[in-house]
Design a protein around this motif. Sequence first.
Motif, PDB file in Angstrom:
ATOM      1  N   CYS A 159      32.854  48.617  49.134  1.00  0.00           N
ATOM      2  CA  CYS A 159      33.568  48.724  47.859  1.00  0.00           C
ATOM      3  C   CYS A 159      32.745  48.902  46.685  1.00  0.00           C
ATOM      4  CB  CYS A 159      34.782  47.545  47.702  1.00  0.00           C
ATOM      5  SG  CYS A 159      35.832  47.491  49.036  1.00  0.00           S
ATOM      6  N   GLU A 160      32.302  50.151  46.421  1.00  0.00           N
ATOM      7  CA  GLU A 160      31.336  50.258  45.268  1.00  0.00           C
ATOM      8  C   GLU A 160      31.691  49.924  43.925  1.00  0.00           C
ATOM      9  OE1 GLU A 160      30.186  54.476  45.782  1.00  0.00           O
ATOM     10  OE2 GLU A 160      29.384  54.083  47.776  1.00  0.00           O
ATOM     11  N   GLN A 161      33.075  49.905  44.052  1.00  0.00           N
ATOM     12  CA  GLN A 161      33.464  49.716  42.339  1.00  0.00           C
ATOM     13  C   GLN A 161      33.800  48.099  42.054  1.00  0.00           C
ATOM     14  OE1 GLN A 161      36.040  52.506  40.217  1.00  0.00           O
ATOM     15  NE2 GLN A 161      36.558  53.346  42.575  1.00  0.00           N
ATOM     16  N   GLY A 162      33.355  47.393  43.399  1.00  0.00           N
ATOM     17  CA  GLY A 162      33.591  46.074  43.195  1.00  0.00           C
ATOM     18  C   GLY A 162      35.013  45.620  44.005  1.00  0.00           C
ATOM     19  N   ILE A 163      35.187  44.147  44.088  1.00  0.00           N
ATOM     20  CA  ILE A 163      36.342  43.875  44.962  1.00  0.00           C
ATOM     21  C   ILE A 163      37.081  42.619  43.911  1.00  0.00           C
ATOM     22  CG2 ILE A 163      35.374  44.225  47.036  1.00  0.00           C
ATOM     23  CD1 ILE A 163      34.712  41.163  47.502  1.00  0.00           C
ATOM     24  N   VAL A 164      38.216  42.241  43.945  1.00  0.00           N
ATOM     25  CA  VAL A 164      38.978  41.253  43.452  1.00  0.00           C
ATOM     26  C   VAL A 164      39.236  40.163  44.885  1.00  0.00           C
ATOM     27  CG1 VAL A 164      39.566  42.527  41.629  1.00  0.00           C
ATOM     28  CG2 VAL A 164      41.091  42.422  43.377  1.00  0.00           C
ATOM     29  N   ALA A 165      39.523  39.124  44.049  1.00  0.00           N
ATOM     30  CA  ALA A 165      40.231  37.889  45.069  1.00  0.00           C
ATOM     31  C   ALA A 165      41.648  37.589  44.754  1.00  0.00           C
ATOM     32  CB  ALA A 165      39.472  36.724  45.072  1.00  0.00           C
ATOM     33  N   LYS A 166      42.564  37.402  45.610  1.00  0.00           N
ATOM     34  CA  LYS A 166      43.826  37.140  45.397  1.00  0.00           C
ATOM     35  C   LYS A 166      44.404  36.095  46.536  1.00  0.00           C
ATOM     36  CE  LYS A 166      46.514  40.638  45.273  1.00  0.00           C
ATOM     37  NZ  LYS A 166      47.330  41.878  44.874  1.00  0.00           N
ATOM     38  N   MET A 167      45.710  35.562  46.227  1.00  0.00           N
ATOM     39  CA  MET A 167      46.357  34.833  47.382  1.00  0.00           C
ATOM     40  C   MET A 167      47.446  35.422  47.857  1.00  0.00           C
ATOM     41  SD  MET A 167      44.133  32.463  47.084  1.00  0.00           S
ATOM     42  CE  MET A 167      44.714  31.136  48.658  1.00  0.00           C
ATOM     43  N   LEU A 168      47.907  35.416  49.149  1.00  0.00           N
ATOM     44  CA  LEU A 168      48.974  35.915  49.690  1.00  0.00           C
ATOM     45  C   LEU A 168      50.167  35.148  49.505  1.00  0.00           C
ATOM     46  CD1 LEU A 168      47.759  36.927  53.236  1.00  0.00           C
ATOM     47  CD2 LEU A 168      47.958  38.297  51.509  1.00  0.00           C
ATOM     48  N   SER A 169      50.095  33.916  48.953  1.00  0.00           N
ATOM     49  CA  SER A 169      51.417  33.012  48.811  1.00  0.00           C
ATOM     50  C   SER A 169      51.237  32.913  47.085  1.00  0.00           C
ATOM     51  CB  SER A 169      51.460  31.670  49.397  1.00  0.00           C
ATOM     52  OG  SER A 169      50.210  31.129  49.359  1.00  0.00           O
ATOM     53  N   SER A 170      52.533  32.581  46.595  1.00  0.00           N
ATOM     54  CA  SER A 170      52.550  32.203  45.147  1.00  0.00           C
ATOM     55  C   SER A 170      52.677  30.672  45.099  1.00  0.00           C
ATOM     56  CB  SER A 170      53.884  32.610  44.648  1.00  0.00           C
ATOM     57  OG  SER A 170      53.518  34.040  44.524  1.00  0.00           O
ATOM     58  N   PHE A 171      51.610  30.062  44.300  1.00  0.00           N
ATOM     59  CA  PHE A 171      51.694  28.626  44.044  1.00  0.00           C
ATOM     60  C   PHE A 171      50.724  28.420  42.778  1.00  0.00           C
ATOM     61  CE2 PHE A 171      47.799  29.582  46.383  1.00  0.00           C
ATOM     62  CZ  PHE A 171      46.721  28.667  45.933  1.00  0.00           C
ATOM     63  N   ALA A 172      51.041  26.963  42.212  1.00  0.00           N
ATOM     64  CA  ALA A 172      50.111  26.774  41.002  1.00  0.00           C
ATOM     65  C   ALA A 172      49.566  25.423  41.336  1.00  0.00           C
ATOM     66  CB  ALA A 172      51.025  26.531  39.845  1.00  0.00           C
TER      67      ALA A 172
END
Length: 341
Positions: A159-172
């Motif tokens: 991914c030449e433009q970089g990557i992001v991280a996220k979660m599949l579930s919603s939580f706090a």
Amino acid sequence: MTILIITHSKDNESIPLVMAAIKARGEKVFRFDTDKFPTQTRLDIAYSNGSKNIIIDNEQQKLNLKEVSAVWYRRIAIGARIPNSMDKQLRQASIQESRTTITGMIASIKGFHLDKVVNIRLAENKQLQLQVAQEIGLNIPRTLTTNNPEAVKQFAKECEQGIVAKMLSSFAIYDKQGQEKVVFTNPVKSEDIDNLNGLNLCPMTFQEKIPKALELRTIIVGKTVFTAAVDSQALQKSRYDWRREGVALLDAWENHNLPRDIEQKLLKLMAYFGLNYGAIDIILTPDGEYIFLEVNPVGEFFWLENCPGLEISQAIAELLVSSSHKAKSLLLQTKFINAVN
């Protein structure tokens, strides 16, 4: 007949908006705040000799589920008021039994559901969402869900433009002061790539970084499609996740016309999951490409009522009322046929 709204007492202004719209159409509406069960609201579920009676009593009014012709499953917070001082195991057992009681009650309602809980649960699977969206012909980001550091390193190289991280579930996450810390989408930096050992404790989802001209929120109610757009790149903190500056961007949302073919593909996605309602997140790139991110089966919409003024609550009320009338007609037809036979 009555329309039942299942939510909790701390839900936002979307509830009174929809309730007012239902009442304006001459229909009855009953609000069931699930956080008040079982401590304040009483529920009697009785089966006997072929008959069934389910009574909800919230101290202000009573409702027999025989009168319900449509239900809006909005939010759930069962057992929230059970005292924390209670033994932890017993409290958890009480919450579980209360949840099982309520989910069984909901499943027994024969009228129209916006939406059926089983459909909501299926649609909450974001990996399946991406698979179906791709099969339908929607553009999606390259995505990797893994607990393997080496796979992340290879993905980052691709991914030449970089990557992001996220979660599949919603939580706090809550700090020591009890302050809520929401887990947003975040950019993955080079130092993060060298420190991925924590993946052996929790998998994460990584996506290619998509350039953004606008971020869209599409709300689908039945066959009606509403779309609003915001320039999330206008503020530094909202560049990767507009929710970080949600309050600051409240007045920045504008109407947006989705291309007809994109709307049709989104409706196909909704049909696959059997959903009547969905809040969909999309990126519009500087090159004019629409990139599907996810659909939230019970996602929020209330701020879009004010700016840019989308009449979503009216559409929800209209769908509930019209479907309620159809459910009543079908019930009468069924009773007539049974009587004749």
